[in-house]
Scaffold this motif. Sequence first.
Motif, PDB file in Angstrom:
ATOM      1  N   ALA A  24       0.836  -1.198   0.000  1.00  0.00           N
ATOM      2  CA  ALA A  24       0.000   0.000   0.000  1.00  0.00           C
ATOM      3  C   ALA A  24       0.867   1.244   0.000  1.00  0.00           C
ATOM      4  N   SER A  25       0.478   2.238  -0.786  1.00  0.00           N
ATOM      5  CA  SER A  25       1.227   3.484  -0.856  1.00  0.00           C
ATOM      6  C   SER A  25       0.286   4.635  -1.191  1.00  0.00           C
ATOM      7  N   THR A  30      -3.684   4.466   7.674  1.00  0.00           N
ATOM      8  CA  THR A  30      -3.500   3.270   8.473  1.00  0.00           C
ATOM      9  C   THR A  30      -4.479   2.212   7.972  1.00  0.00           C
ATOM     10  N   ILE A  31      -4.037   0.970   7.960  1.00  0.00           N
ATOM     11  CA  ILE A  31      -4.854  -0.131   7.462  1.00  0.00           C
ATOM     12  C   ILE A  31      -5.668  -0.704   8.605  1.00  0.00           C
ATOM     13  N   GLY A  97      -8.415  -3.511   0.928  1.00  0.00           N
ATOM     14  CA  GLY A  97      -8.150  -2.879   2.203  1.00  0.00           C
ATOM     15  C   GLY A  97      -9.231  -1.912   2.633  1.00  0.00           C
ATOM     16  N   LYS A  98      -9.603  -1.991   3.909  1.00  0.00           N
ATOM     17  CA  LYS A  98     -10.396  -0.950   4.558  1.00  0.00           C
ATOM     18  C   LYS A  98      -9.372  -0.049   5.243  1.00  0.00           C
ATOM     19  N   ILE A  99      -9.188   1.138   4.692  1.00  0.00           N
ATOM     20  CA  ILE A  99      -8.055   1.991   5.035  1.00  0.00           C
ATOM     21  C   ILE A  99      -8.533   3.368   5.468  1.00  0.00           C
ATOM     22  N   ILE A 100      -7.984   3.856   6.565  1.00  0.00           N
ATOM     23  CA  ILE A 100      -8.324   5.179   7.091  1.00  0.00           C
ATOM     24  C   ILE A 100      -7.300   6.191   6.611  1.00  0.00           C
ATOM     25  N   ILE A 106     -11.334   9.548   7.026  1.00  0.00           N
ATOM     26  CA  ILE A 106     -12.334   8.862   6.228  1.00  0.00           C
ATOM     27  C   ILE A 106     -11.834   7.465   5.904  1.00  0.00           C
ATOM     28  N   THR A 107     -12.697   6.475   6.089  1.00  0.00           N
ATOM     29  CA  THR A 107     -12.367   5.103   5.752  1.00  0.00           C
ATOM     30  C   THR A 107     -12.790   4.807   4.323  1.00  0.00           C
ATOM     31  N   GLY A 108     -11.872   4.278   3.541  1.00  0.00           N
ATOM     32  CA  GLY A 108     -12.147   3.911   2.169  1.00  0.00           C
ATOM     33  C   GLY A 108     -11.936   2.433   1.928  1.00  0.00           C
ATOM     34  N   ASP A 109     -12.428   1.967   0.788  1.00  0.00           N
ATOM     35  CA  ASP A 109     -12.331   0.576   0.367  1.00  0.00           C
ATOM     36  C   ASP A 109     -11.491   0.538  -0.906  1.00  0.00           C
TER      37      ASP A 109
END
Length: 121
Positions: A24-25, A30-31, A97-100, A106-109
């Motif tokens: 991830a980049s 944060t994951i 990934g559910k990533i903030i 904001i949490t994204g997919d």
Amino acid sequence: QVQLVESGGGLVQPGGSLRLACAASGSIFTIKVMDWYRQAPGKERELVATITSGGSTNYADSVQGRFSVSRANAKNTVYLQLNALKPEDTAVYYCNGKIILLGSMITGDYWGQGTQVTVSS
């Protein structure tokens, strides 16, 4: 935004092993949860493994005892170790990934593009 890139797929003999990586980049993040899915031609996408920020893991019955998911936080990378591979494991493997995003909270997919695993004699 965050980008996920899978690597490590290839052609292996039945009973062989591979290690897949999902890197991830992008933005500061944060994951929260990282999942591994796979999809074979003509079949629906299948969840095969999950790892949470706390290190909890879950596996599909079809891969239990053979696959192992782990996280290397220093490199923002999640691994999927594939052991005792069977022909029915042949598929494209994707990380999700559910990533903030820490700037906005904001949490994204997010999805990677996939890496091909082929198990054949």
